[in-house]
Design a protein around this motif. Structure first.
Motif, PDB file in Angstrom:
ATOM      1  N   UNK A 107       0.828  -1.206   0.000  1.00  0.00           N
ATOM      2  CA  UNK A 107       0.000   0.000   0.000  1.00  0.00           C
ATOM      3  C   UNK A 107       0.862   1.255   0.000  1.00  0.00           C
ATOM      4  N   UNK A 108       1.962   1.243   0.757  1.00  0.00           N
ATOM      5  CA  UNK A 108       2.833   2.417   0.793  1.00  0.00           C
ATOM      6  C   UNK A 108       3.589   2.563  -0.537  1.00  0.00           C
ATOM      7  N   UNK A 109       4.016   1.471  -1.123  1.00  0.00           N
ATOM      8  CA  UNK A 109       4.672   1.555  -2.433  1.00  0.00           C
ATOM      9  C   UNK A 109       3.704   2.087  -3.478  1.00  0.00           C
ATOM     10  N   UNK A 165       3.468   5.702  -3.553  1.00  0.00           N
ATOM     11  CA  UNK A 165       4.759   6.348  -3.820  1.00  0.00           C
ATOM     12  C   UNK A 165       5.434   6.805  -2.533  1.00  0.00           C
ATOM     13  N   UNK A 166       5.381   5.936  -1.530  1.00  0.00           N
ATOM     14  CA  UNK A 166       6.003   6.203  -0.226  1.00  0.00           C
ATOM     15  C   UNK A 166       7.011   5.083   0.052  1.00  0.00           C
ATOM     16  N   UNK A 167       8.189   5.120  -0.600  1.00  0.00           N
ATOM     17  CA  UNK A 167       9.160   4.037  -0.419  1.00  0.00           C
ATOM     18  C   UNK A 167       9.639   3.899   1.023  1.00  0.00           C
ATOM     19  N   UNK A 189       8.906  -1.847  -4.651  1.00  0.00           N
ATOM     20  CA  UNK A 189       8.196  -3.019  -5.179  1.00  0.00           C
ATOM     21  C   UNK A 189       9.141  -4.212  -5.306  1.00  0.00           C
ATOM     22  N   UNK A 190      10.350  -3.967  -5.811  1.00  0.00           N
ATOM     23  CA  UNK A 190      11.314  -5.060  -5.910  1.00  0.00           C
ATOM     24  C   UNK A 190      11.660  -5.648  -4.557  1.00  0.00           C
ATOM     25  N   UNK A 191      11.839  -4.776  -3.554  1.00  0.00           N
ATOM     26  CA  UNK A 191      12.147  -5.257  -2.207  1.00  0.00           C
ATOM     27  C   UNK A 191      11.010  -6.049  -1.596  1.00  0.00           C
ATOM     28  N   UNK A 192       9.776  -5.630  -1.855  1.00  0.00           N
ATOM     29  CA  UNK A 192       8.616  -6.364  -1.334  1.00  0.00           C
ATOM     30  C   UNK A 192       8.558  -7.751  -1.954  1.00  0.00           C
ATOM     31  N   UNK A 193       8.778  -7.832  -3.260  1.00  0.00           N
ATOM     32  CA  UNK A 193       8.770  -9.143  -3.917  1.00  0.00           C
ATOM     33  C   UNK A 193       9.880 -10.022  -3.351  1.00  0.00           C
ATOM     34  N   UNK A 194      11.055  -9.448  -3.159  1.00  0.00           N
ATOM     35  CA  UNK A 194      12.175 -10.220  -2.608  1.00  0.00           C
ATOM     36  C   UNK A 194      11.848 -10.730  -1.207  1.00  0.00           C
ATOM     37  N   UNK A 195      11.193  -9.884  -0.405  1.00  0.00           N
ATOM     38  CA  UNK A 195      10.870 -10.304   0.958  1.00  0.00           C
ATOM     39  C   UNK A 195       9.799 -11.378   0.956  1.00  0.00           C
ATOM     40  N   UNK A 196       8.826 -11.245   0.081  1.00  0.00           N
ATOM     41  CA  UNK A 196       7.797 -12.277  -0.021  1.00  0.00           C
ATOM     42  C   UNK A 196       8.415 -13.603  -0.486  1.00  0.00           C
ATOM     43  N   UNK A 197       9.418 -13.538  -1.311  1.00  0.00           N
ATOM     44  CA  UNK A 197      10.094 -14.770  -1.745  1.00  0.00           C
ATOM     45  C   UNK A 197      10.645 -15.543  -0.552  1.00  0.00           C
ATOM     46  N   UNK A 198      11.221 -14.819   0.401  1.00  0.00           N
ATOM     47  CA  UNK A 198      11.790 -15.461   1.584  1.00  0.00           C
ATOM     48  C   UNK A 198      10.711 -15.860   2.583  1.00  0.00           C
ATOM     49  N   UNK A 228      11.095  -7.881 -11.433  1.00  0.00           N
ATOM     50  CA  UNK A 228      11.507  -9.201 -10.982  1.00  0.00           C
ATOM     51  C   UNK A 228      10.825 -10.267 -11.828  1.00  0.00           C
ATOM     52  N   UNK A 229      11.542 -11.370 -12.035  1.00  0.00           N
ATOM     53  CA  UNK A 229      10.942 -12.528 -12.668  1.00  0.00           C
ATOM     54  C   UNK A 229      11.645 -13.771 -12.126  1.00  0.00           C
ATOM     55  N   UNK A 230      11.451 -14.914 -12.772  1.00  0.00           N
ATOM     56  CA  UNK A 230      12.049 -16.168 -12.319  1.00  0.00           C
ATOM     57  C   UNK A 230      13.568 -16.022 -12.280  1.00  0.00           C
TER      58      UNK A 230
END
Length: 485
Positions: free
Chosen positions: A371-373, A376-378, A408-417, A438-440
């Motif tokens: 929601x913050x991303x 536009x609130x990084x 957004x990239x950091x959120x995806x990375x964190x969800x991956x873990x 991000x992709x595979x």
């Protein structure tokens, strides 16, 4: 110690709620609620059957193999190699099992909902309403699962959604796709009904008010409706603090429910107590059997191993590394370093069988980061990601993002873990990958032998097809097939 088993309760339920309950199957007749369910006690039995339709084994397998959570293991005999090569079509196991399983579960829930209006509940009105509320939540869960795989753009209300089924279908009913807006309106309405009717605020193995709220927060995030998602997610994060490092380990050993808003209990002698189909995106069986034949370690014949890049993404101080993977250095049976999947070691003395945690407060924290991303609130996004990382590292972790794309990239990375081997990665990439670039992400040594190292997140295979089996009885849906299939 497990207390409740979600099983088919009566023989008649096993007949009524067969795997042929999907909307495309022409049955010889419809046994409606007034004939099948004649008391509140019958409603309770039917509700247990509806719960029994909820399973995420398909999600766990498809996400792990199609994306970048596993590599082909040293004991692999061909299991999953086609899916690992990104082969996905309307004859694949995943789309077929998703469709049949979801619409079967929807029909089970609809029978309970219809019965609530006809049974004599004198003196049991509160119990009837509680059962009814849970049935609404189950119906929403199945519709959301269908939406998350089959809708190309969940943020576009005018796009093709999924067939919405809010009644017990007749034998000549042929479903066509509702709009995305109509699909999510039913999901929202069902969850609002659930929240108003369910008696328990919390409780991990059945739908509670909080579980229905968490599912609505997820649904809202999926359609990028962060105005709806934010207050729900924040309230739940306040009520369910993130687990400590020690407690996080116990959560996945099934000895703690810290931060668990809802889970699907798996227990000895229930209908999921078995190996199930290995190497396929089919529902059922032990979750750990999606990765190994007999046990979680090197001697358990792992046909999938933890992917090299996923292992490397875990910091040694991050408790999620030991929860998700075990390292076996050389020398060993494979003649190389092996990382086995550890998240489903087993419980109750049964290897590979664990409860499925489907709603946790860490998801609420990361929805708040989204929601913050989106706003536009990084810095705000970094704050919520930092909360999750601090809990998992056991010490304060500072996270910074320079702009929304980095967030957004950091959120995806964190969800991956955070959600590794929980069936989330495929859905995360398909809805957020383009936002965060991000992709595979497969290591060359894992993927070069198969000629399948990556795939663009814009590829049509990041959306499921309507299965071919559906067209035989319901040809109108051929005109509504997803692009690329």
């Amino acid at each position: 110690m497990k207390k409740i088993k979600l099983i088919l309760s009566v023989v008649v339920a096993a007949f009524i709620f067969s795997c042929e309950d999907a909307t495309d199957i022409r049955q010889p007749g419809v046994l409606d609620a007034s004939a099948a369910i004649q008391s509140v006690s019958d409603m309770s039995d039917a509700l247990n059957s509806a719960y029994n339709s909820m399973d995420v084994a398909l999600d766990i397998h498809h996400s792990a193999v199609f994306t970048d959570e596993i590599r082909i293991g040293f004991d692999n005999g061909g299991q999953g190699q086609s899916l690992y090569r990104f082969n996905l079509n309307n004859g694949s196991a995943g789309p077929n099992n998703l469709w049949l399983g979801s619409y079967s579960g929807i029909r089970r829930a609809n029978l309970v909902i219809e019965a609530a209006g006809v049974v004599d509940a004198t003196g049991q009105e509160a119990l009837r309403d509680d059962i009814l509320g849970q049935a609404y939540a189950i119906r929403a869960w199945h519709h959301l699962k269908l939406a998350s795989y089959l809708i190309v753009d969940m943020s576009d209300d005018s796009s093709l959604g999924v067939p919405v089924v809010d009644f017990v279908t007749s034998t000549d009913y042929q479903a066509t796709r509702n709009t995305t807006g109509e699909t999510f309106q039913l999901i929202y309405d069902d969850l609002d009904q659930a929240i108003s009717l369910i008696s328990s605020t919390s409780g991990s193995i059945y739908f509670s008010k909080d579980a229905a709220r968490a599912l609505k927060a997820r649904a809202a995030a999926y359609r990028e409706d962060y105005g709806t998602a934010t207050p729900l997610a924040q309230s739940l994060l306040n009520s369910y603090p993130l687990a400590s490092q020690a407690s996080y380990t116990n959560v996945f050993a099934d000895t703690s429910n810290d931060e668990v808003i809802m889970k699907l209990e798996r227990t000895v002698n229930d209908s999921y107590d078995g190996q199930g189909q290995t190497g396929t995106s089919a529902n059922g069986g032990w979750a750990g059997a999606k990765f190994a034949f007999t046990g979680p370690d090197l001697s358990g014949s792992p046909y999938y191993e933890v992917a090299t890049n996923l292992w490397n993404a875990f910091d040694p101080s991050d408790i999620r590394r030991s929860v998700n993977a075990v390292e076996f250095p050389t020398p060993n049976a494979a003649g190389r370093v092996v990382y086995t999947v550890n998240k489903y070691r087993g419980s109750e003395g049964q290897p590979l069988m664990n409860d499925h945690k489907i709603l946790r407060s860490s998801e609420m924290a990361l929805i708040l980061a989204e929601a913050r991303a989106d706003a536009n609130d990084p810095a705000g996004a970094a704050g919520f990601v930092g909360q999750v990382r601090t809990a998992r590292f056991g010490s304060a972790q500072t996270v910074t993002y320079g702009n929304a794309a980095e967030a957004w990239g950091g959120i995806i990375d964190e969800r991956r873990l955070e959600f590794a081997f929980e069936g989330s990665r495929y859905l995360d990439l398909r809805r957020l990958g383009a936002k965060g670039n991000r992709t595979v992400d497969r290591a060359s040594q894992d993927c070069d032998p198969f000629g399948a190292c990556t795939i663009p997140v814009t590829d049509f295979r990041f959306t499921y097809p309507i299965p071919f089996s559906e067209f035989n009885a319901n040809p109108a849906l051929r005109e509504e097939q997803n692009p690329g299939y």
